[in-house]
Design a protein around this motif. Structure first.
Motif, mmCIF file in Angstrom:
data_model
loop_
_atom_site.group_PDB
_atom_site.id
_atom_site.type_symbol
_atom_site.label_atom_id
_atom_site.label_comp_id
_atom_site.label_asym_id
_atom_site.label_seq_id
_atom_site.Cartn_x
_atom_site.Cartn_y
_atom_site.Cartn_z
ATOM 1 N N ALA A 10 2.522 8.158 -0.314
ATOM 2 C CA ALA A 10 3.952 7.891 -0.452
ATOM 3 C C ALA A 10 4.319 7.618 -1.904
ATOM 4 C CB ALA A 10 4.358 6.719 0.433
ATOM 5 N N ALA A 11 3.499 6.815 -2.590
ATOM 6 C CA ALA A 11 3.774 6.500 -3.990
ATOM 7 C C ALA A 11 3.675 7.741 -4.870
ATOM 8 C CB ALA A 11 2.805 5.422 -4.483
ATOM 9 N N ARG A 12 2.698 8.590 -4.609
ATOM 10 C CA ARG A 12 2.538 9.800 -5.413
ATOM 11 C C ARG A 12 3.693 10.775 -5.170
ATOM 12 N NH1 ARG A 12 1.356 11.058 -8.932
ATOM 13 N NH2 ARG A 12 -0.243 12.686 -9.027
ATOM 14 N N CYS A 13 4.161 10.855 -3.934
ATOM 15 C CA CYS A 13 5.316 11.717 -3.659
ATOM 16 C C CYS A 13 6.554 11.220 -4.409
ATOM 17 C CB CYS A 13 5.588 11.774 -2.164
ATOM 18 S SG CYS A 13 4.444 12.805 -1.217
ATOM 19 N N GLU A 14 6.783 9.920 -4.393
ATOM 20 C CA GLU A 14 7.933 9.368 -5.108
ATOM 21 C C GLU A 14 7.828 9.628 -6.602
ATOM 22 O OE1 GLU A 14 8.009 5.289 -3.963
ATOM 23 O OE2 GLU A 14 8.908 5.684 -1.994
ATOM 24 N N ALA A 15 6.621 9.448 -7.162
ATOM 25 C CA ALA A 15 6.430 9.675 -8.589
ATOM 26 C C ALA A 15 6.610 11.140 -8.957
ATOM 27 C CB ALA A 15 5.035 9.197 -9.007
ATOM 28 N N ALA A 16 6.341 12.027 -8.001
ATOM 29 C CA ALA A 16 6.466 13.467 -8.259
ATOM 30 C C ALA A 16 7.865 13.991 -7.971
ATOM 31 C CB ALA A 16 5.434 14.229 -7.424
ATOM 32 N N GLY A 17 8.799 13.092 -7.687
ATOM 33 C CA GLY A 17 10.194 13.498 -7.584
ATOM 34 C C GLY A 17 10.686 13.826 -6.195
ATOM 35 N N VAL B 176 11.082 10.091 1.052
ATOM 36 C CA VAL B 176 9.724 9.800 1.521
ATOM 37 C C VAL B 176 9.845 8.906 2.749
ATOM 38 C CG1 VAL B 176 7.485 8.778 0.991
ATOM 39 C CG2 VAL B 176 8.755 9.974 -0.803
ATOM 40 N N VAL B 177 9.224 9.328 3.827
ATOM 41 C CA VAL B 177 9.292 8.591 5.089
ATOM 42 C C VAL B 177 7.888 8.189 5.510
ATOM 43 C CG1 VAL B 177 9.909 8.722 7.531
ATOM 44 C CG2 VAL B 177 11.351 9.847 5.815
ATOM 45 N N LEU B 178 7.688 6.913 5.812
ATOM 46 C CA LEU B 178 6.461 6.453 6.464
ATOM 47 C C LEU B 178 6.786 6.234 7.931
ATOM 48 C CD1 LEU B 178 6.074 5.415 3.340
ATOM 49 C CD2 LEU B 178 4.094 4.268 4.342
ATOM 50 N N ASP B 179 6.181 7.021 8.768
ATOM 51 C CA ASP B 179 6.465 7.037 10.206
ATOM 52 C C ASP B 179 5.241 6.505 10.932
ATOM 53 O OD1 ASP B 179 7.463 7.581 12.728
ATOM 54 O OD2 ASP B 179 7.050 9.731 12.620
ATOM 55 N N GLU B 180 5.314 5.254 11.381
ATOM 56 C CA GLU B 180 4.137 4.617 11.987
ATOM 57 C C GLU B 180 3.846 5.238 13.353
ATOM 58 O OE1 GLU B 180 2.443 0.310 11.488
ATOM 59 O OE2 GLU B 180 3.945 0.280 13.075
ATOM 60 N N VAL B 181 2.718 5.910 13.431
ATOM 61 C CA VAL B 181 2.298 6.563 14.669
ATOM 62 C C VAL B 181 1.573 5.570 15.569
ATOM 63 C CG1 VAL B 181 0.926 8.463 15.620
ATOM 64 C CG2 VAL B 181 2.130 8.756 13.442
ATOM 65 N N VAL C 200 3.060 10.345 6.720
ATOM 66 C CA VAL C 200 3.901 10.328 5.523
ATOM 67 C C VAL C 200 4.586 11.685 5.409
ATOM 68 C CG1 VAL C 200 3.984 10.035 3.025
ATOM 69 C CG2 VAL C 200 2.322 8.740 4.370
ATOM 70 N N TYR C 201 5.899 11.665 5.222
ATOM 71 C CA TYR C 201 6.666 12.897 5.032
ATOM 72 C C TYR C 201 7.341 12.832 3.673
ATOM 73 C CZ TYR C 201 6.352 12.321 10.138
ATOM 74 O OH TYR C 201 5.903 12.087 11.415
ATOM 75 N N GLY C 202 6.934 13.724 2.766
ATOM 76 C CA GLY C 202 7.537 13.796 1.447
ATOM 77 C C GLY C 202 8.334 15.078 1.312
ATOM 78 N N LEU C 203 9.646 14.957 1.157
ATOM 79 C CA LEU C 203 10.530 16.117 1.110
ATOM 80 C C LEU C 203 10.968 16.365 -0.335
ATOM 81 C CD1 LEU C 203 12.001 18.256 2.796
ATOM 82 C CD2 LEU C 203 13.886 16.637 3.071
ATOM 83 N N PHE C 204 10.672 17.573 -0.824
ATOM 84 C CA PHE C 204 10.973 17.951 -2.201
ATOM 85 C C PHE C 204 12.052 19.034 -2.221
ATOM 86 C CE2 PHE C 204 6.795 16.144 -2.163
ATOM 87 C CZ PHE C 204 6.668 15.461 -3.368
#
Length: 393
Positions: A46-53, A57-62, A69-73
């Motif tokens: 999640a942190a790397r996705c945020e840093a990459a723009g 970013v969604v953390l979906d507790e399964v 983790v869903y990172g949408l760019f």
């Protein structure tokens, strides 16, 4: 835009150093390195996705402490592509190497998960970070999915992601599921039904077996019946390149002491299914085989969670090899399309995307071993293929 071999290797090595053993593969050695599960690597992703723009970013507790983790760019078009990478690894209990050192030597990154599948995750994160710093975007919107629970537990992360995507109305053009495929675009996988068969006998002293009903002995004809079923399946004509379904008895347990007639015995039975077979029908047949063969009462229990549409296991995944995405990856990698007998998250994604492919560096035969590594040259090769597909600009 070129990203150097050292940068790619260090990104993968950093992920390997974060233990993410599936809790169903836990053991004393894994627990020495901290809590098992995917929680720590999910936070890193999640942190790397945020840093990459990433724009979202969604953390979906399964499961507790185990989020997808869903990172949408953002892309340069309205189309959407997805890369799914599972974040869990298998056991480290028998590893002969330090399991999480992530060392880079002999032209490889070493450690559990380096091949399966932190290689793809690390390469993609390195690319996204580089593109972001250069002010570049992929051609199409990109959703990076870090899914939990692929190695054991019924593909729970993929099972969770699918309805999440559907509820948001996402239209996915192409989806790549990361697995070691030797850079071959895999367009078909066998599905799975997994059951536990339990024979219920009657305990007695072993000196008086006539007073009991031996559950271990009762399981013998059940196992023989599944062996016969495997012979029957092997004689059937194959409808696709995936061949025939298979059935295997993989675990057995029972008995409480050397001088006690056992009142209980259980076996685990796995049934790989091919296109055209329905998981519910397969489950029913396994139950019929067990009950017909067992001379004492027996119970058959499905060990996999139900699919979102309520089926008892994962149907096979198959699409024709002339799919544009399959052919593109084959050309880019210099390989040929293939099918595979192993399971993967793609078994949960049939129909979710217009085109679906399983793809990645390394061989599945080298995964889950006492040592694990991925060649740095393969990371560079993968980076080139992903860059060509995602076309940053």
């Amino acid at each position: 835009m070129y990203v150097g071999a050292r940068t790619l290797a260090e990104e993968v090595a950093g992920l390997v150093r974060i233990p993410s053993v599936n809790p169903l593969h836990a053991g004393p050695r894994a627990e020495e390195y901290g809590p098992v599960g995917e929680g720590a690597i999910a936070a890193r992703l999640a942190a790397r996705c945020e840093a990459a723009g990433a724009r979202e970013v969604v953390l979906d507790e399964v499961l507790p402490g185990r989020p997808n983790v869903y990172g949408l760019f953002r892309g340069r078009s309205d189309r959407l592509v997805v890369v799914d990478v599972h974040t869990d690894t298998v056991t480290v209990e028998s590893m002969t190497d330090p399991p999480f050192d992530g060392r880079i030597e002999q032209g490889s990154v070493w450690g559990r998960g380096a091949l399966d599948t932190k290689a793809t995750l690390g390469v993609l994160l390195a690319l996204l970070d580089s593109w972001h710093r250069a002010g570049l975007r992929p051609e199409h919107g990109l959703l990076l999915v870090g899914s939990v629970g692929e190695e054991a537990g019924g593909l729970v992360g993929a099972t969770r992601f699918r309805p999440w995507a559907e509820q948001r109305g996402l239209r996915i053009d192409r989806m790549l599921v990361a697995e070691p495929t030797e850079f071959r675009p895999v367009h078909g996988l066998k599905g799975l039904v997994l059951v536990e068969v339990t024979a219920h006998g009657t305990a007695s002293h072993s000196a008086r077996p006539d007073l009991g009903a031996n559950a271990v002995e009762a399981m013998a004809p059940v196992i023989a019946a599944f062996v016969a079923e495997q012979e029957r399946l092997g004689a059937l004509p194959a409808a696709t390149e995936l061949g025939n379904g298979t059935v295997s008895v993989t675990q057995i347990s029972g008995g409480t002491g050397s001088n006690v007639i056992p009142e209980r015995c259980s076996v685990t039975v796995g049934r790989r299914i091919v296109p055209g077979e329905d998981p519910d029908d397969v489950l029913a047949r396994l139950a019929d085989i067990a009950r017909a063969a067992c001379p004492v009462p027996c119970k058959v229990t499905s060990l996999l969670p139900r699919t979102p549409d309520g089926r008892a296991g994962s149907p096979a995944f198959y699409q024709p090899p002339d799919s544009d995405f399959v052919q593109y990856l084959a050309r880019a990698a210099g390989t040929a399309p293939a099918v595979a007998p192993f399971g993967a998250n793609a078994l949960r994604y049939s129909g979710l995307a217009d085109e679906l492919v399983v793809f990645g560096p390394g061989s599945i035969e080298d995964a889950h071993q006492d040592t694990e590594r991925v060649a740095v040259a393969d990371l560079v090769r993968l980076a080139g293929i992903l860059t060509g597909w995602l076309a940053p600009g």
